[in-house]
Scaffold this motif. Structure first.
Motif, PDB file in Angstrom:
ATOM      1  N   ARG A   1      38.793  32.434  33.623  1.00 28.71           N
ATOM      2  CA  ARG A   1      39.212  31.981  34.853  1.00 28.71           C
ATOM      3  C   ARG A   1      40.618  32.609  35.390  1.00 28.71           C
ATOM      4  O   ARG A   1      41.371  32.696  34.542  1.00 28.71           O
ATOM      5  CB  ARG A   1      39.288  30.172  34.999  1.00 28.71           C
ATOM      6  CG  ARG A   1      38.086  29.690  34.905  1.00 28.71           C
ATOM      7  CD  ARG A   1      37.929  28.220  34.773  1.00 28.71           C
ATOM      8  NE  ARG A   1      36.941  27.430  34.262  1.00 28.71           N
ATOM      9  CZ  ARG A   1      35.939  27.246  35.397  1.00 28.71           C
ATOM     10  NH1 ARG A   1      36.148  27.504  36.661  1.00 28.71           N
ATOM     11  NH2 ARG A   1      35.019  26.591  35.032  1.00 28.71           N
ATOM     12  N   TYR A   2      40.789  32.945  36.649  1.00 31.70           N
ATOM     13  CA  TYR A   2      41.905  33.500  37.390  1.00 31.70           C
ATOM     14  C   TYR A   2      42.231  33.122  38.483  1.00 31.70           C
ATOM     15  O   TYR A   2      41.427  32.653  39.358  1.00 31.70           O
ATOM     16  CB  TYR A   2      41.536  34.917  37.345  1.00 31.70           C
ATOM     17  CG  TYR A   2      41.440  35.974  36.057  1.00 31.70           C
ATOM     18  CD1 TYR A   2      42.654  36.550  35.773  1.00 31.70           C
ATOM     19  CD2 TYR A   2      40.277  35.786  35.506  1.00 31.70           C
ATOM     20  CE1 TYR A   2      42.361  37.443  34.679  1.00 31.70           C
ATOM     21  CE2 TYR A   2      40.071  36.724  34.450  1.00 31.70           C
ATOM     22  CZ  TYR A   2      41.115  37.328  34.052  1.00 31.70           C
ATOM     23  OH  TYR A   2      40.847  38.028  32.812  1.00 31.70           O
ATOM     24  N   ALA A   3      43.650  32.874  38.831  1.00 31.90           N
ATOM     25  CA  ALA A   3      44.081  32.447  39.916  1.00 31.90           C
ATOM     26  C   ALA A   3      44.506  33.857  40.871  1.00 31.90           C
ATOM     27  O   ALA A   3      44.738  34.844  40.398  1.00 31.90           O
ATOM     28  CB  ALA A   3      45.574  31.916  39.781  1.00 31.90           C
ATOM     29  N   PRO A   4      44.329  33.907  42.039  1.00 29.30           N
ATOM     30  CA  PRO A   4      44.451  34.647  43.021  1.00 29.30           C
ATOM     31  C   PRO A   4      46.018  35.295  43.138  1.00 29.30           C
ATOM     32  O   PRO A   4      46.198  36.276  43.889  1.00 29.30           O
ATOM     33  CB  PRO A   4      43.726  34.344  44.283  1.00 29.30           C
ATOM     34  CG  PRO A   4      44.136  32.845  44.484  1.00 29.30           C
ATOM     35  CD  PRO A   4      44.115  32.393  42.883  1.00 29.30           C
ATOM     36  N   ASN A   5      46.750  34.723  42.384  1.00 32.06           N
ATOM     37  CA  ASN A   5      48.242  35.091  42.398  1.00 32.06           C
ATOM     38  C   ASN A   5      48.986  34.678  41.230  1.00 32.06           C
ATOM     39  O   ASN A   5      48.498  34.055  40.352  1.00 32.06           O
ATOM     40  CB  ASN A   5      48.789  34.351  43.754  1.00 32.06           C
ATOM     41  CG  ASN A   5      48.419  32.821  43.689  1.00 32.06           C
ATOM     42  OD1 ASN A   5      47.863  32.415  42.583  1.00 32.06           O
ATOM     43  ND2 ASN A   5      48.590  32.269  44.935  1.00 32.06           N
TER      44      ASN A   5
END
Length: 376
Positions: free
Chosen positions: A189-193
């Protein structure tokens, strides 16, 4: 680094396994051979870049070696971050996938790679090739459909690499080849920032591992005892005991089963089935034994099943349960309290600790459910 996602490290039947590893970077081959030396019955390391078809291509070497790919990184994901490993700090995709250099190289289809390396067949296939998984599967559909029993593949839910195929196309292709999905795992999972400490949630799902197995009906048509055992093994190492036992039950009915050579993994599977047969009838009641249609409808309308309205039906159900299941009560009480059952011990001794742990968790839960039915 010589790592691979198939759960076969440390198993007691490792000498039965011929592990074939491939890497597009020739500089990795010696180190991979060193890492896996002595772990399996046979290890082959191939300096191949596997693609859809044989030809030439350009391989992108990125800052983080495991992100290197035949595809260009999609810069829309530059600022996406995750915390994957404490040594990486905040893992920013734009940093990890930053292009360092291009390498022109020869591509081989999986079919041609297998032929060139003189490999007779592939039982289990693992693909983690940064966006090019669909290409390899599509380019060697005939080989995979004929030989492979299980496939583990990295999938992306978004186009992290330019023009790559995503989860949905891969799943459709696998179904066309006669496989069914049995597991999704290792979600990333990744955050966009970039996020300050204390503000990261359960962020956007970008990629995972998907595990597929050839449909059982197709394997049965091949009438191969050896393939049935291998199919059962793939189910077992992936913690799918239902699939494993389905194949073993079929094998128990085949006369030709007695003629096959006993390898370590087949010996393990036979021991598992022997333990299963001793306890085959010890099961939870099914839904229709616990509810009538009216009771089930009432349950979802908030009407208690122990209300007077259902007195007669409850009496009939309780009588049925006692007649059919009371004889199992002593066995289930033991299953609810044992630290370790024979099947769990066997699996642990065979290096399949995760399988044993999954079975133990479900055993304690199901035994508790069973005992609750007989409280009164």
């Amino acid at each position: 680094s010589g790592t691979f996602p198939l759960p076969l490290k440390g198993v007691s039947f490792s000498e039965d396994i011929h592990l074939i590893l491939y890497d597009a970077d020739c500089d990795c081959v010696e180190q991979i051979q060193h890492v896996e030396n002595g772990e399996f019955g046979q290890v082959t390391v191939l300096p191949y870049c596997i693609g859809e078809k044989t030809g030439t291509g350009t391989f992108n070497i990125n800052f983080h070696p495991t992100t290197s790919s035949l595809y260009d990184f999609n810069q829309e994901f530059d600022n996406y971050t995750s915390v994957l490993n404490p040594i990486y700090g905040q893992y920013r995709l734009g940093d990890a996938c930053r292009l360092v250099k291009n390498i022109p190289l020869t591509l081989l289809s999986l079919q041609d790679a297998v032929s060139e390396a003189r490999i007779q067949e592939i039982d289990f296939l693992s693909l983690d090739i940064q966006g090019a998984e669909y290409d390899v599967l599509k380019g060697s559909k005939a080989l995979i459909g004929k030989n492979c029993l299980g496939v583990q593949v990295e999938i992306e839910f978004a186009k992290m690499y330019d023009n790559q195929k995503t989860t949905f196309e891969i799943n459709q292709l696998m179904e066309e080849m006669g496989f069914e999905l049995i597991e999704l795992s290792k979600f990333l999972r990744y955050a966009p920032n970039a996020l300050p400490i204390g503000f990261r949630g359960s962020e956007q799902l970008l990629c995972a591992e998907a595990t597929y197995i050839k449909k059982f009906s197709t394997v049965l048509k091949e009438k191969s005892v050896e393939k049935l055992y291998k199919w059962a093994l793939f189910g077992l190492i992936n913690k799918k005991m239902g699939l494993c036992l389905m194949a073993l039950k079929e094998l128990s009915t085949l006369k030709t089963n007695k003629d096959i050579e006993n390898t370590h993994y087949i010996d393990l599977l036979k021991k598992i089935f022997a333990l299963y047969e001793k306890q085959e009838t010890c099961k939870l009641p099914c839904l229709s034994e616990l509810f009538s249609q009216d009771m089930l409808s009432a349950y979802y309308q908030g009407v208690p099943n122990d209300s007077e309205k259902f007195d007669e039906e409850n009496k009939n159900i309780q009588k049925h349960l006692k007649d059919k299941y009371m004889a199992q009560l002593t066995t289930v009480k033991s299953l609810a309290t044992e630290t370790e059952t024979p099947i769990e011990l066997l699996l642990k001794q065979s290096g399949l600790l995760e399988v044993a742990t999954a079975i133990r968790k479900n055993r304690l839960q199901e035994a508790t459910y069973f005992l609750n039915l007989f409280r009164n």
